[in-house]
Design an enzyme around this catalytic site. Structure first.
Site, PDB file in Angstrom:
ATOM      1  N   VAL A  39       0.900  -1.057  -0.132  1.00  0.00           N
ATOM      2  CA  VAL A  39       0.037  -0.039  -0.130  1.00  0.00           C
ATOM      3  C   VAL A  39       0.996   1.280  -0.107  1.00  0.00           C
ATOM      4  O   VAL A  39       1.515   1.450   1.060  1.00  0.00           O
ATOM      5  CB  VAL A  39      -1.018   0.169   1.349  1.00  0.00           C
ATOM      6  CG1 VAL A  39      -1.793   1.195   1.142  1.00  0.00           C
ATOM      7  CG2 VAL A  39      -1.482  -1.222   1.275  1.00  0.00           C
TER       8      VAL A  39
ATOM      9  N   ARG B 121      -3.222  13.191   1.348  1.00  0.00           N
ATOM     10  CA  ARG B 121      -4.292  13.755   1.768  1.00  0.00           C
ATOM     11  C   ARG B 121      -5.328  14.020   0.578  1.00  0.00           C
ATOM     12  O   ARG B 121      -6.058  15.313   0.604  1.00  0.00           O
ATOM     13  CB  ARG B 121      -3.888  15.048   2.544  1.00  0.00           C
ATOM     14  CG  ARG B 121      -3.219  14.511   3.612  1.00  0.00           C
ATOM     15  CD  ARG B 121      -2.569  15.930   4.578  1.00  0.00           C
ATOM     16  NE  ARG B 121      -1.782  15.470   5.663  1.00  0.00           N
ATOM     17  CZ  ARG B 121      -0.606  15.121   5.879  1.00  0.00           C
ATOM     18  NH1 ARG B 121       0.194  15.146   4.495  1.00  0.00           N
ATOM     19  NH2 ARG B 121       0.033  14.798   6.660  1.00  0.00           N
ATOM     20  N   ARG B 122      -5.595  13.206  -0.309  1.00  0.00           N
ATOM     21  CA  ARG B 122      -6.603  13.488  -1.157  1.00  0.00           C
ATOM     22  C   ARG B 122      -7.543  12.286  -1.130  1.00  0.00           C
ATOM     23  O   ARG B 122      -8.372  12.085  -2.166  1.00  0.00           O
ATOM     24  CB  ARG B 122      -5.839  13.499  -2.553  1.00  0.00           C
ATOM     25  CG  ARG B 122      -5.186  14.662  -2.523  1.00  0.00           C
ATOM     26  CD  ARG B 122      -4.087  14.868  -4.097  1.00  0.00           C
ATOM     27  NE  ARG B 122      -4.822  14.908  -5.165  1.00  0.00           N
ATOM     28  CZ  ARG B 122      -4.421  15.243  -6.470  1.00  0.00           C
ATOM     29  NH1 ARG B 122      -3.171  15.298  -6.589  1.00  0.00           N
ATOM     30  NH2 ARG B 122      -5.323  14.966  -7.469  1.00  0.00           N
ATOM     31  N   GLY B 123      -7.530  11.538  -0.218  1.00  0.00           N
ATOM     32  CA  GLY B 123      -8.548  10.155   0.055  1.00  0.00           C
ATOM     33  C   GLY B 123      -8.125   9.109  -0.816  1.00  0.00           C
ATOM     34  O   GLY B 123      -8.946   8.275  -1.050  1.00  0.00           O
TER      35      GLY B 123
ATOM     36  N   ALA C 205      -5.828   6.489  -0.378  1.00  0.00           N
ATOM     37  CA  ALA C 205      -5.648   5.350   0.640  1.00  0.00           C
ATOM     38  C   ALA C 205      -7.044   4.983   1.056  1.00  0.00           C
ATOM     39  O   ALA C 205      -7.203   3.748   1.069  1.00  0.00           O
ATOM     40  CB  ALA C 205      -4.748   5.986   1.677  1.00  0.00           C
ATOM     41  N   ARG C 206      -7.708   5.787   1.551  1.00  0.00           N
ATOM     42  CA  ARG C 206      -8.948   5.480   1.897  1.00  0.00           C
ATOM     43  C   ARG C 206      -9.836   4.873   0.917  1.00  0.00           C
ATOM     44  O   ARG C 206     -10.489   3.705   1.084  1.00  0.00           O
ATOM     45  CB  ARG C 206      -9.890   6.655   2.402  1.00  0.00           C
ATOM     46  CG  ARG C 206     -11.425   6.347   2.962  1.00  0.00           C
ATOM     47  CD  ARG C 206     -11.869   7.664   3.518  1.00  0.00           C
ATOM     48  NE  ARG C 206     -12.409   8.448   2.206  1.00  0.00           N
ATOM     49  CZ  ARG C 206     -11.933   9.481   2.300  1.00  0.00           C
ATOM     50  NH1 ARG C 206     -10.999  10.256   2.903  1.00  0.00           N
ATOM     51  NH2 ARG C 206     -12.512  10.366   0.930  1.00  0.00           N
TER      52      ARG C 206
ATOM     53  N   SER D 284       3.659  -0.415   7.802  1.00  0.00           N
ATOM     54  CA  SER D 284       4.557   0.607   8.147  1.00  0.00           C
ATOM     55  C   SER D 284       4.567   1.631   9.150  1.00  0.00           C
ATOM     56  O   SER D 284       5.269   2.072   9.861  1.00  0.00           O
ATOM     57  CB  SER D 284       5.316   1.199   6.952  1.00  0.00           C
ATOM     58  OG  SER D 284       4.180   1.776   6.254  1.00  0.00           O
ATOM     59  N   GLU D 285       3.104   2.214   9.348  1.00  0.00           N
ATOM     60  CA  GLU D 285       2.705   3.150  10.326  1.00  0.00           C
ATOM     61  C   GLU D 285       1.728   2.478  11.107  1.00  0.00           C
ATOM     62  O   GLU D 285       0.901   1.975  10.420  1.00  0.00           O
ATOM     63  CB  GLU D 285       2.469   4.286   9.755  1.00  0.00           C
ATOM     64  CG  GLU D 285       3.508   5.067   8.797  1.00  0.00           C
ATOM     65  CD  GLU D 285       3.299   6.368   8.203  1.00  0.00           C
ATOM     66  OE1 GLU D 285       2.665   7.225   8.878  1.00  0.00           O
ATOM     67  OE2 GLU D 285       3.078   6.515   7.126  1.00  0.00           O
TER      68      GLU D 285
ATOM     69  N   TYR E  68      -4.600   2.139  10.038  1.00  0.00           N
ATOM     70  CA  TYR E  68      -5.298   1.137   9.785  1.00  0.00           C
ATOM     71  C   TYR E  68      -6.423   0.948  10.838  1.00  0.00           C
ATOM     72  O   TYR E  68      -7.329   0.489  10.396  1.00  0.00           O
ATOM     73  CB  TYR E  68      -4.500   0.031   9.533  1.00  0.00           C
ATOM     74  CG  TYR E  68      -3.504   0.064   8.341  1.00  0.00           C
ATOM     75  CD1 TYR E  68      -4.032   0.209   6.966  1.00  0.00           C
ATOM     76  CD2 TYR E  68      -2.365   0.106   8.491  1.00  0.00           C
ATOM     77  CE1 TYR E  68      -3.209   0.351   5.837  1.00  0.00           C
ATOM     78  CE2 TYR E  68      -1.259   0.419   7.322  1.00  0.00           C
ATOM     79  CZ  TYR E  68      -1.925   0.606   6.154  1.00  0.00           C
ATOM     80  OH  TYR E  68      -1.087   0.627   4.824  1.00  0.00           O
TER      81      TYR E  68
ATOM     82  N   TYR F 106       4.296 -10.013   4.753  1.00  0.00           N
ATOM     83  CA  TYR F 106       3.597 -10.270   3.222  1.00  0.00           C
ATOM     84  C   TYR F 106       3.226  -8.645   2.867  1.00  0.00           C
ATOM     85  O   TYR F 106       3.187  -7.726   3.357  1.00  0.00           O
ATOM     86  CB  TYR F 106       2.624 -10.871   3.295  1.00  0.00           C
ATOM     87  CG  TYR F 106       1.499 -10.989   4.470  1.00  0.00           C
ATOM     88  CD1 TYR F 106       0.450  -9.900   4.013  1.00  0.00           C
ATOM     89  CD2 TYR F 106       1.500 -11.472   5.722  1.00  0.00           C
ATOM     90  CE1 TYR F 106      -0.625  -9.781   4.980  1.00  0.00           C
ATOM     91  CE2 TYR F 106       0.556 -11.139   6.591  1.00  0.00           C
ATOM     92  CZ  TYR F 106      -0.688 -10.505   6.118  1.00  0.00           C
ATOM     93  OH  TYR F 106      -1.467 -10.254   7.077  1.00  0.00           O
TER      94      TYR F 106
END
Length: 431
Positions: A108, A116-118, A120-121, A144-145, A149, A431
């Site tokens: 991902v 900040r443009r949506g 990932a969501r 990674s962060e 999630y 993975y």
């Protein structure tokens, strides 16, 4: 063991709208240029160098059969390079006493220019919708962060431990074994790592099936392994002549400071093999320090050495799970004690919301379904908390004390006893 398809069966090859009129596209398996572009974007996203042609070729083989999704921005100077990526496939994950098909989510990334443009969501919510539509009860990923999630319902389900051993003081009190340790070449090492991992992973909840390129990476023979020639491997052969363990490692001898042996992967299908491989590492000639990552929280290592203070451990979250179908997920594991409780689950995205009656009798028979006024004790929790509890590696009492699981002491104690796993969950490979 159960077999599941490696690829989502409902794969869509058409383009879809993404935020801000960006193009959301499924990359076909035979679109090598598209897959290479995804790999380049992934390398950028995870702060890696530009992949070589050999690395791109190896990556195409490694991800064959998976679904690759990329987001493109036609207004860029190089519109052929994705601004965001995600990959997914179906794998079998071990659970306490069983297994469950899982939608694995990986790679991902969102370019820093398009945050900040949506995006990932949009990608993650689509992954969950597709997983649910495909009938998968659980989705999983490694993060990674740690702050991203939870908003999508993922909860920490396994903890990875990094051990550091001062071999100058450790000593040994572990068992003597009847087998033997043998050096093997790196091609043999890759094969044995895969075979032993597949045999042994069913003993611990949370582990997944590996793939050939992953074993080649651990063995130091994958494309792009600049220091691969320094990787060495051994296997453990038991008294009956069966290979029950394998270990990939590398020794570092700096100009100053301790000589260090890094365990890249220790795979074992028996307690004897695990102990023998640990002893090999801890008593390695001329080595002052041993390190090993991604070990379970109940690893026997500290109890195998004479001086337990010679072993230090650092832990962090590793595998995150997201339950999509509560009855199917909770029916896919065994329980340590009988229980009859209603789980009142809050799920912002709606997949797991409801009041679910979980009943486990003295024989271990499991029944999960919508509660219809049973009158059984009730426990309220969110889907994040239930997903964290699923493998038995997170304490029900700890979540209750944190105010994240609510109910009577009797109901919480019964739930804690039932969800307990006698072996701590472990994801041994990323993975």
């Amino acid at each position: 063991m159960p077999q599941t398809p490696a690829r989502p069966s409902h794969d869509r090859q058409s383009a879809h709208a993404a935020p801000d009129a960006l193009e959301y596209r499924v990359i076909a398996d035979d679109d090598h240029a598209g897959i290479d572009a995804v790999s380049r974007a992934g390398a950028r996203g995870f702060l890696m160098g530009e992949p070589t042609d050999a690395e791109l070729s190896a990556q195409r083989a490694a991800v064959e059969g998976r679904r690759h999704i990329a987001v493109f921005d036609a207004s860029l100077l190089h519109p052929e390079v994705p601004v965001a990526t995600v990959g997914s496939w179906i794998t079998e994950m071990s659970t306490p006493g069983g297994s469950v098909p899982m939608w694995a989510i990986s790679a991902v990334t969102v370019a820093p220019t398009h945050r900040r443009r949506g995006i990932a969501r949009s990608m993650l919510e689509r992954e969950l919708r597709d997983a649910s539509d495909a009938g998968l009860a659980v989705a999983g990923l490694t993060a990674s962060e740690a702050t991203i999630y939870g908003r999508y319902g993922f909860g920490i389900a396994t903890t990875a431990v990094r051990f550091t051993v001062d071999t100058r003081r450790a000593g040994w009190v572990g068992p003597e074994t009847d087998g033997r340790i043998e050096f093997i070449d790196r091609e043999e090492l890759a094969v044995h790592l895969g075979e032993v991992h597949e045999e042994g992973r069913w003993e611990r909840p949370g582990d997944v099936r590996g793939w050939s390129e992953r074993w080649r990476e651990f063995a130091g023979i994958a494309a792009g392994e600049e220091d691969g020639k320094h990787v060495r491997g051994v296997r453990y052969v038991d008294a009956e002549g069966q290979v029950r363990g394998a270990m990939a490692y590398r020794v570092f001898e700096p100009d100053s400071g301790p000589v260090r042996l890094d365990v890249r992967l220790l795979a074992a299908a028996s307690r004897e093999a695990e102990a023998a491989l640990w002893r090999f590492a801890v008593q390695y000639d001329l080595v002052d320090q041993v390190t090993a990552d991604h070990r379970p929280v109940d690893d026997p290592l500290p109890w195998l050495v004479l001086d337990t203070r010679a072993v230090t451990a650092e832990s962090r979250d590793f595998e995150w799970l997201r339950i999509l179908d509560v009855p199917a997920a909770l029916s896919a594991r065994a329980y340590a004690a009988p229980v009859s409780v209603v789980l009142e689950v809050d799920d912002r995205l709606g997949y797991g919301s409801g009041a679910w009656l979980l009943q486990v009798d003295a024989s271990g028979s499991v029944s999960v379904g919508a509660d219809e006024g049973s009158g059984e004790p009730r426990v309220a929790l969110g889907i994040v908390e239930l997903s964290s509890l699923f493998l038995g590696g997170v304490s029900v009492r700890a979540l209750a004390d944190a105010g994240r699981v609510r109910g009577s002491d009797v109901a919480i104690a019964a739930l804690a006893n039932a969800f307990h796993s006698w072996r701590a969950p472990q994801l041994s490979i990323g993975y």
